[in-house]
Design a protein around this motif. Structure first.
Motif, PDB file in Angstrom:
ATOM      1  N   UNK A 172       0.843  -1.198   0.000  1.00 24.60           N
ATOM      2  CA  UNK A 172       0.000   0.000   0.000  1.00 24.60           C
ATOM      3  C   UNK A 172       0.878   1.246   0.000  1.00 24.60           C
ATOM      4  N   UNK A 173       0.410   2.257  -0.718  1.00 29.36           N
ATOM      5  CA  UNK A 173       1.097   3.546  -0.734  1.00 29.36           C
ATOM      6  C   UNK A 173       0.058   4.666  -0.709  1.00 29.36           C
ATOM      7  N   UNK A 174       0.299   5.670   0.121  1.00 23.12           N
ATOM      8  CA  UNK A 174      -0.601   6.815   0.280  1.00 23.12           C
ATOM      9  C   UNK A 174       0.273   8.067   0.293  1.00 23.12           C
ATOM     10  N   UNK A 175       0.264   8.795  -0.826  1.00 27.46           N
ATOM     11  CA  UNK A 175       1.069  10.017  -0.949  1.00 27.46           C
ATOM     12  C   UNK A 175       0.115  11.179  -1.210  1.00 27.46           C
ATOM     13  N   UNK A 179       2.091   9.726   3.539  1.00 24.17           N
ATOM     14  CA  UNK A 179       1.305   9.462   4.742  1.00 24.17           C
ATOM     15  C   UNK A 179       1.523   8.037   5.216  1.00 24.17           C
ATOM     16  N   UNK A 180       1.526   7.098   4.277  1.00 22.59           N
ATOM     17  CA  UNK A 180       1.743   5.707   4.657  1.00 22.59           C
ATOM     18  C   UNK A 180       2.331   4.911   3.505  1.00 22.59           C
ATOM     19  N   UNK A 181       3.304   4.086   3.831  1.00 19.67           N
ATOM     20  CA  UNK A 181       3.795   3.058   2.923  1.00 19.67           C
ATOM     21  C   UNK A 181       3.783   1.758   3.706  1.00 19.67           C
ATOM     22  N   UNK A 182       3.002   0.816   3.266  1.00 12.55           N
ATOM     23  CA  UNK A 182       2.864  -0.451   3.979  1.00 12.55           C
ATOM     24  C   UNK A 182       3.226  -1.633   3.101  1.00 12.55           C
ATOM     25  N   UNK A 183       3.984  -2.556   3.670  1.00 13.16           N
ATOM     26  CA  UNK A 183       4.356  -3.788   2.982  1.00 13.16           C
ATOM     27  C   UNK A 183       4.068  -4.947   3.925  1.00 13.16           C
ATOM     28  N   UNK A 219       4.354   9.172   7.680  1.00  9.23           N
ATOM     29  CA  UNK A 219       3.800   9.950   8.791  1.00  9.23           C
ATOM     30  C   UNK A 219       2.989   9.097   9.769  1.00  9.23           C
ATOM     31  N   UNK A 220       2.320   8.070   9.282  1.00  8.15           N
ATOM     32  CA  UNK A 220       1.537   7.221  10.189  1.00  8.15           C
ATOM     33  C   UNK A 220       2.396   6.638  11.314  1.00  8.15           C
ATOM     34  N   UNK A 221       3.666   6.357  11.020  1.00  7.46           N
ATOM     35  CA  UNK A 221       4.526   5.759  12.040  1.00  7.46           C
ATOM     36  C   UNK A 221       4.821   6.721  13.188  1.00  7.46           C
ATOM     37  N   UNK A 264       6.164   0.987  13.740  1.00  5.46           N
ATOM     38  CA  UNK A 264       6.192   0.675  12.308  1.00  5.46           C
ATOM     39  C   UNK A 264       5.282  -0.493  11.939  1.00  5.46           C
ATOM     40  N   UNK A 265       4.313  -0.785  12.808  1.00  7.65           N
ATOM     41  CA  UNK A 265       3.377  -1.877  12.567  1.00  7.65           C
ATOM     42  C   UNK A 265       1.956  -1.347  12.648  1.00  7.65           C
ATOM     43  N   UNK A 266       1.167  -1.610  11.616  1.00  7.80           N
ATOM     44  CA  UNK A 266      -0.252  -1.258  11.685  1.00  7.80           C
ATOM     45  C   UNK A 266      -1.108  -2.479  12.025  1.00  7.80           C
ATOM     46  N   UNK A 267      -0.716  -3.655  11.504  1.00 14.07           N
ATOM     47  CA  UNK A 267      -1.405  -4.902  11.832  1.00 14.07           C
ATOM     48  C   UNK A 267      -0.368  -5.993  12.013  1.00 14.07           C
ATOM     49  N   UNK A 268      -0.542  -6.796  13.045  1.00 16.37           N
ATOM     50  CA  UNK A 268       0.347  -7.930  13.269  1.00 16.37           C
ATOM     51  C   UNK A 268      -0.364  -8.912  14.183  1.00 16.37           C
ATOM     52  N   UNK A 269      -0.787 -10.038  13.611  1.00 11.76           N
ATOM     53  CA  UNK A 269      -1.462 -11.027  14.450  1.00 11.76           C
ATOM     54  C   UNK A 269      -1.280 -12.418  13.863  1.00 11.76           C
ATOM     55  N   UNK A 270      -1.499 -13.396  14.708  1.00 18.93           N
ATOM     56  CA  UNK A 270      -1.496 -14.786  14.290  1.00 18.93           C
ATOM     57  C   UNK A 270      -2.710 -15.476  14.872  1.00 18.93           C
ATOM     58  N   UNK A 271      -3.137 -16.562  14.223  1.00 12.00           N
ATOM     59  CA  UNK A 271      -4.317 -17.242  14.712  1.00 12.00           C
ATOM     60  C   UNK A 271      -4.583 -18.538  13.995  1.00 12.00           C
ATOM     61  N   UNK A 272      -5.779 -19.062  14.227  1.00  9.96           N
ATOM     62  CA  UNK A 272      -6.164 -20.370  13.693  1.00  9.96           C
ATOM     63  C   UNK A 272      -7.607 -20.313  13.224  1.00  9.96           C
ATOM     64  N   UNK A 273      -7.863 -21.009  12.116  1.00 10.76           N
ATOM     65  CA  UNK A 273      -9.215 -21.109  11.575  1.00 10.76           C
ATOM     66  C   UNK A 273      -9.789 -22.479  11.910  1.00 10.76           C
TER      67      UNK A 273
END
Length: 584
Positions: free
Chosen positions: A185-188, A217-221, A240-242, A265-274
């Motif tokens: 994602x990129x937001x300029x 504003x945000x660069x996410x990988x 800037x989000x960071x 520097x993290x917007x989402x970070x999770x682990x889980x099970x289905x």
């Protein structure tokens, strides 16, 4: 050569016969009424031919097998024409199959044996033993032998919901694999503020921070990992989000280890099970998006760049545990156990609890409810408890891709909340303290044109938040949610009312990019937005962020105009937002 050609024709005739027998056999099985001694069925007379029922539709596995057989037939025909393999005729001869296989499996094995051997072998042919495994009997419902049990439909997959605000409009990932689905994602943006703050800094927004400059504003990988029911997601945030997202969280001020830097520097970070129960159950732990306020944290997913206060002032993320339960393909129930209200840690000695209800009965309606309760989310005030309800409805009321106006939809969001104890009251001004509440709404209408290449969105909203507990602290002299500022207090009973309107035009030449132009008018009943003098002291930030800044020549100051510097705050703000938004 003739013998080879003759045998090839025989093999195709035999294969066609096998397929016919398999399909007809499946029809007979579909008509079986579970009788232990089924009555033989004779062919109807020619006069009744029109009454014969059509064969039962082939299953997805059977269709796959037929496609595979057709490929093998084509390959055999090529080999016949080239006459490169003398053994092909012998290989084409059918052999007896195990009686336990159904006719489709028998045909599949026969087709697998048509593949020539030696140096001219087809390398992508599935071996016979794997074909047997692929067509082995499927799980069946109790008492209905031979009738495959249909798997539960994937939740919300029955319709296209890319029209929703808060949902990405990309329909596919060009880099998707069985194990990992990447996401970039990129937001300029370039923001033109008609107040022209001399320090290029503005406040009152969780999406826009500096003006009259080109900024990332945000660069996410990151992306989604998924294998054997195990799942994980990671999305980074640079730009800037960071810096701006952590500054709105006061919880790192309690305790050690600099949580704002650890998660910066993290917007989402999770682990889980289905779990394969009901229509799916997901259990995840980590940092995940909240979607309180309807709009997504990522601007690419939204109808507007600057959402109204109801969205901008409510949580973008939660740190904790969630359980996503799908009782049907139309409904999600999602309980949360979280550290607090958009917080990396706890503000006091109690976590927060919440639940989301999402109902989509069809492709044009989405109903969302987020409920939050019992969190004590005011720093150093352990007895103050917060409640909040956030509820939205989105309706697509027009959809015709053959017309210039190709689609139309609107959204309506309403929020209510309050705090009680710790010197404030939900019910109103009383002996327990002044009223501390939140009431607001926002509404948007969006029109798509020329097969969804262009879009126009008009909207806005209002809030009333006495006590200002959800109002974003302006960045005066580098102030944060933890430091506060004497220039804009958040004491119990402090009034705050605000409203805004916006118009957004999008050009979307590809599903992966949006060019956006937007106008915003925002207003408040008290000075809040950056004026031409800016919100930074002369020479930059000076002293503690939570204290007054003294004028030159003074070592102490108490808020008196004679010895204290003041920021330039205005009651209104007008902006033009221009942005390029990318998502893969």
């Amino acid at each position: 050569m003739r013998a080879f050609s003759h045998n090839g024709r025989l093999s195709r005739i035999f294969l066609t016969a096998l397929l016919s027998v398999g399909i007809f056999s499946n029809c007979l099985q579909a008509d079986d009424k579970e009788s232990s001694n089924p009555r033989p069925k004779s062919a109807p007379p020619k006069s009744d031919a029109s009454k014969v029922e059509a064969p039962a539709p082939l299953t997805e596995r059977e269709r796959w097998m037929l496609d595979r057989i057709e490929q093998l037939e084509k390959r055999v025909a090529e080999l016949e024409s080239k006459n490169n393999s003398p053994a092909a005729a012998a290989a084409a001869a059918p052999s007896p199959q195990p009686s336990s296989l159904d006719p489709i499996a028998s045909a599949a094995v026969a087709a697998a044996k048509l593949a020539p051997t030696g140096t001219g072998a087809i390398t992508n042919v599935i071996p016979a033993e794997k074909v047997l495994a692929a067509v082995s009997p499927q799980a069946t419902e109790k008492g209905k032998a031979g009738v495959p049990k249909s798997p539960a439909a994937e939740p919300f997959a029955f319709a296209d919901f890319t029209w929703l605000t808060g949902n990405a409009r990309t329909k596919e990932s060009p880099m998707d694999t069985k194990f990992f689905t990447p996401e970039i994602r990129a937001d300029i943006d370039y923001i033109y503020d008609f107040n022209h703050p001399k320090d290029n800094s503005i406040g009152g927004s969780s999406e826009v921070f500096r003006v009259n400059e080109v900024q990332v504003t945000q660069l996410g990988v990151g992306g989604d990992f998924h294998y054997d029911n195990v799942r994980a997601r990671l999305m980074t945030q640079f730009g800037l989000y960071s810096q701006t997202t952590p500054r709105n969280d006061a919880s790192p001020a309690r305790g050690q280890w600099n949580l704002d830097n650890a998660y910066r520097y993290i917007s989402e970070a999770y682990g889980g099970y289905h779990f394969n129960a009901l229509y799916g159950i997901n259990v995840d732990a980590g940092i995940f998006m909240s979607y309180v306020g309807l709009f997504s944290y990522y601007q690419f997913d939204n109808w507007a760049y600057q959402p109204s206060y109801v969205s901008s002032n409510t949580p973008w993320f939660f740190n904790g545990v969630r359980v996503q339960i799908f009782p049907t393909e139309h409904l999600k129930i999602e309980p949360w156990f979280v550290n607090g209200w958009q917080s990396y840690g706890r503000f006091n000695n109690r976590p927060g609890f919440g639940v989301q209800f999402l109902w989509r009965p069809n492709g044009w309606l989405s109903v969302l409810g987020n409920q939050y309760m019992l969190g004590t989310d005011t720093l150093n005030t352990p007895g103050r408890v917060r409640y909040h309800t956030d509820d939205s409805i989105q309706i697509k009321y027009y959809d015709n891709q053959e017309h210039f106006l190709s689609k139309a939809a609107f959204s309506l969001t309403g929020d209510m909340g309050c705090e009680h104890s710790g010197g404030v009251s939900c019910a109103g001004n009383s002996a327990k303290g002044p009223k501390q509440s939140f009431l607001g709404y926002m509404v948007y209408n969006r029109l798509w044109f020329d097969r969804d290449k262009y879009a126009l969105t008009l909207g806005g909203g209002q809030i009333n938040n006495p006590g200002r507990y959800l109002v974003l602290i302006p960045p005066i002299n580098g102030a944060t949610a933890a430091s506060g500022t004497p220039y804009f207090t958040a004491n119990p009973g402090d009034p705050y009312k605000a409203w805004d309107v916006s118009g957004t035009f999008d050009w979307m030449p590809s599903q992966y990019i949006t060019f956006r132009w937007e106008y915003n008018h925002r207003a408040a009943n008290v000075p809040y937005f950056s004026g031409s003098g800016g919100v930074s002291p002369p020479g930059g930030n000076n002293g503690a962020s939570g204290s007054f800044v003294c004028l030159s020549g003074f070592t102490t100051c108490n808020g008196s105009p004679t010895n204290t510097w003041f920021p330039d705050l205005r009651k209104t703000e007008n902006r033009l937002n221009m942005a390029i938004l990318v998502k893969f």
